[in-house]
Design an enzyme around this catalytic site. Structure first.
Site, short mmCIF file in Angstrom:
data_model
loop_
_atom_site.label_atom_id
_atom_site.label_comp_id
_atom_site.label_asym_id
_atom_site.label_seq_id
_atom_site.Cartn_x
_atom_site.Cartn_y
_atom_site.Cartn_z
N HIS A 1 17.60 82.71 -29.89
CA HIS A 1 17.49 83.90 -29.04
C HIS A 1 18.72 84.79 -29.08
O HIS A 1 18.73 85.86 -28.48
CB HIS A 1 17.21 83.46 -27.61
CG HIS A 1 18.38 82.72 -27.02
ND1 HIS A 1 18.80 81.50 -27.50
CD2 HIS A 1 19.23 83.03 -26.03
CE1 HIS A 1 19.86 81.10 -26.83
NE2 HIS A 1 20.15 82.01 -25.93
N ASP A 2 19.80 84.35 -29.72
CA ASP A 2 21.03 85.14 -29.82
C ASP A 2 21.20 85.75 -31.21
O ASP A 2 22.22 86.39 -31.47
CB ASP A 2 22.27 84.27 -29.56
CG ASP A 2 22.32 83.75 -28.14
OD1 ASP A 2 21.83 84.44 -27.23
OD2 ASP A 2 22.85 82.63 -27.94
N GLU B 1 25.72 73.52 -27.59
CA GLU B 1 25.99 74.77 -28.31
C GLU B 1 27.51 74.85 -28.46
O GLU B 1 28.23 75.02 -27.48
CB GLU B 1 25.47 75.97 -27.53
CG GLU B 1 25.58 77.25 -28.35
CD GLU B 1 25.59 78.53 -27.52
OE1 GLU B 1 25.31 79.58 -28.08
OE2 GLU B 1 25.88 78.48 -26.32
N ASP C 1 24.61 74.99 -22.95
CA ASP C 1 25.11 76.33 -23.24
C ASP C 1 26.64 76.34 -23.37
O ASP C 1 27.34 75.80 -22.49
CB ASP C 1 24.68 77.25 -22.09
CG ASP C 1 24.87 78.71 -22.39
OD1 ASP C 1 24.19 79.20 -23.31
OD2 ASP C 1 25.68 79.36 -21.70
N ASP D 1 17.57 74.08 -20.77
CA ASP D 1 18.85 74.71 -21.02
C ASP D 1 19.77 74.39 -19.84
O ASP D 1 19.36 74.52 -18.68
CB ASP D 1 18.67 76.24 -21.14
CG ASP D 1 19.52 76.83 -22.24
OD1 ASP D 1 20.72 76.58 -22.24
OD2 ASP D 1 18.96 77.56 -23.08
C1 GLC Z 1 25.04 81.21 -24.94
C2 GLC Z 1 23.61 81.67 -24.85
C3 GLC Z 1 23.59 83.16 -24.71
C4 GLC Z 1 24.33 83.53 -23.44
C5 GLC Z 1 25.73 82.93 -23.41
C6 GLC Z 1 26.30 82.97 -22.03
O1 GLC Z 1 25.66 81.65 -26.10
O2 GLC Z 1 22.88 81.21 -25.95
O3 GLC Z 1 22.29 83.68 -24.70
O4 GLC Z 1 24.43 84.92 -23.34
O5 GLC Z 1 25.74 81.59 -23.81
O6 GLC Z 1 25.62 82.06 -21.20
#
Ligand code: GLC
Ligand code: CA
Length: 555
Positions: A327-328, A254, A199, A98
């Site tokens: 995980h979100d 992402e 991310d 990540d």
């Molecule tokens: C992304 C991650 C999430 C995190 C956010 C801030 O969306 O997947 O878990 O809280 O970024 O880093």
């Protein structure tokens, strides 16, 4: 279409805090992961995407990084990391890390320096602005509720944080920031990792001048509109030149707010930026007036329409990533399937079939391969996630949502549903830890756990194994083109995949109702490739069982 290893791969996502605890402190760790590598090998996955394991004060469970080149103490040491990487490579599994570089922790040395004085050489690593009329510099909302600005007494100015106030945003317009990030990335690549999951990478280029966002009626803060900013592609192309192109990597961005047109740039077949993106259109389908905090369900028609759009429009131009949870997100079977005891296993297998048969790289989130479900959190004391806690505070205190409704929404949509410990066996704490787990274990671990499913050939686990293995035998699953059938069905999602002479028919019943379906003539001599019912053969019109999935291969 160009062949690539990452197109043929299946990715398994590990959330280390909740995967396996090796030393009884209640927190998952790297040695815990090492002890489960044979399990991953048995499942057959090719790649692990590991959520952040870097040094972090854990305001957002590792997404707030204070040292990119060190390991979080709770998770282990760099030696443990090296052994884990070796253990994966020994088993033919690649490791994707990540990469969290939209922001750092406020405890990162860059930020500590930056905050110390207006003249610090690190001042411009972040966004510092004067207040406006005694208030924040603009009206932007943080993704974790409230203003996206925090006042700092040291220099009497505010800094920008699109997430928690302990996650200050890096200023990517500063070339020194890019240089430092790229050299950190090269350092990990030299260690032998195989890629990055980036991310919130679509947010790194902020709107010039940081203008106010458009206020919705009754709202205090507005959407910053920071996605797909003016320089994001320029910066990713630079990253590609400086880092990515020097190694054989898999990269996935992402990309909240990504459109088809943008995706073609981020993940274009020309390879100038990333291998693929995560888009969120199918995930956002059941949002309501307060974003994710609602009990709306996703309806089949919109789901099918959105998935089909991405399938057809990226074909040959960019590459899809396929996921129903991470995980979100809440658990896939609870959100898109039916997690009641009668249908849990069948609908989990149906969803897996529907997803893995599409074009793109499939992602399996830890526990999804067991059909793990959402967790019945009793009260707010059992919730750990900063997003849920902040949203509860803000939405209930303003009177927007009643506390009992908000708690219900958290049980349906909160991120902690994905973060309860992995259910390894039916012993205390599901075999995750001998200590007290940092977050509650889902009470259904006696029925749903890896040990029981490994022994049961009809389990969700073995179904995933079979799907993953099929991908290795059937290039049409990877490279075939997609065509939607039964466009108006209220119950079925049916599509084909075609590669040369090879053709697959994928039939998924998304309801708890039996439904008749006439098999198209060209599949009359077809064979069953996989299915979640014990059918021996199919011909003519068949009566599909609730949540049945069936894949036929043209004879
Ligand atoms: C992304 C991650 C999430 C995190 C956010 C801030 O969306 O997947 O878990 O809280 O970024 O880093
Ligand atoms: Ca531990």
């Amino acid at each position: 279409m160009e062949r690539k290893w990452w197109k043929e791969a299946v990715v398994y996502q590990i959330y280390p805090r909740s995967f396996m605890d090796s030393n009884g402190d209640g927190v998952g760790d790297i040695n815990g992961i090492i002890s489960k590598l044979d399990y991953l090998k048995e499942l057959g996955v090719d790649v692990v995407w590991l959520c952040p394991i870097y040094r972090s004060p854990n305001d957002d469970n590792g997404y707030d990084i204070s040292d990119y080149q060190d390991i979080m103490e709770e998770f282990g040491t760099m030696e443990d990391f090296d052994r884990m990487l070796q253990g994966m490579h020994d088993r033919g599994i690649r490791l994707v890390m990540d990469l969290v570089v939209n922001h750092t922790s406020d405890e990162h040395p860059w930020f500590i320096e930056s905050r110390s004085s207006k003249d610090s050489p690190y001042r411009d690593y972040y966004f510092w602005r004067e207040g406006k009329d005694g208030k924040e510099p603009n009206n932007w909302v943080s993704c974790f509720s409230g203003s996206a600005w925090k006042y700092d007494e040291t220099t009497d100015m505010y800094y920008l944080h699109l997430f928690s106030s302990k996650q200050p945003d890096l200023n990517w317009d500063n070339p020194a920031v890019r240089k430092d990030v790229f050299s950190m990335m090269n350092w990990w690549c030299e260690k032998g990792i195989d890629g990055f999951r980036m991310d919130v990478i679509s947010m790194i280029s902020k709107k010039p001048g940081l203008p106010d966002g458009k206020l919705q009626p009754g709202a205090v803060y507005a959407d910053p509109g920071c996605v797909n900013g003016p320089h994001v592609h320029e910066y990713l192309q630079e990253m590609n030149r400086e880092v990515l192109s020097h190694y054989d990597l898999m990269t996935v961005g992402e990309c909240a707010g990504v459109t088809i047109e943008e995706a073609k740039k981020y993940a274009g077949a020309d390879g100038k930026e990333l291998s693929m993106v995560f888009q969120f259109e199918h995930i956002d389908l059941n949002d309501g007036d307060y974003g994710k905090w609602t009990d709306r369900r996703v309806d089949l028609k919109s789901f099918r329409q959105v998935m089909s759009k991405w399938q057809t429009e990226l074909e040959g131009k960019a590459w899809n990533s396929l996921f129903l949870c991470n995980h979100d997100q809440p658990r896939a079977v609870s959100r898109f399937g039916n997690d009641s005891p009668a249908f849990r296993e069948t609908s989990a297998k149906m969803l897996a079939t529907c997803l893995h048969m599409m074009q793109g790289t499939p992602y399996v989130y830890q526990g999804e391969e067991l059909g793990m479900t959402n967790c019945p959190f009793g009260s707010l004391d059992e919730v750990r996630d900063i997003e849920s806690l902040n949203a509860f505070r803000d939405l209930t205190s303003s009177g927007a949502i009643a506390p009992e409704d908000m708690m219900r929404y958290i049980r349906l949509r909160g991120r902690d549903n994905a973060r309860t410990p992995m259910q390894w066996d039916d012993s205390e704490n599901a075999g995750f830890t001998t200590g007290t787990p940092w977050i509650m274990v889902n009470p259904n671990y006696k029925e749903i756990n890896a040990e029981a499913q490994r022994k049961d050939p009809d389990s969700v686990f073995h179904y995933y194994r079979k799907l993953i293995a099929l991908r290795k035998q059937e290039p049409v699953m990877v490279y075939g083109s997609y065509e939607l059938l039964e466009k108006d069905s209220e119950r079925l999602y049916v599509y084909t995949r075609t590669l040369g002479q090879e053709k697959l028919l994928v039939i998924c019943n998304f309801t708890d109702q039996e439904t008749d379906y006439a098999i198209p003539g060209e599949f009359a001599q077809g064979t069953i490739l996989i299915g979640n019912q014990n059918r021996e053969s199919v011909k003519g019109t068949i009566r599909l069982l609730p949540y049945e999935a069936l894949v036929l291969k043209k004879g």
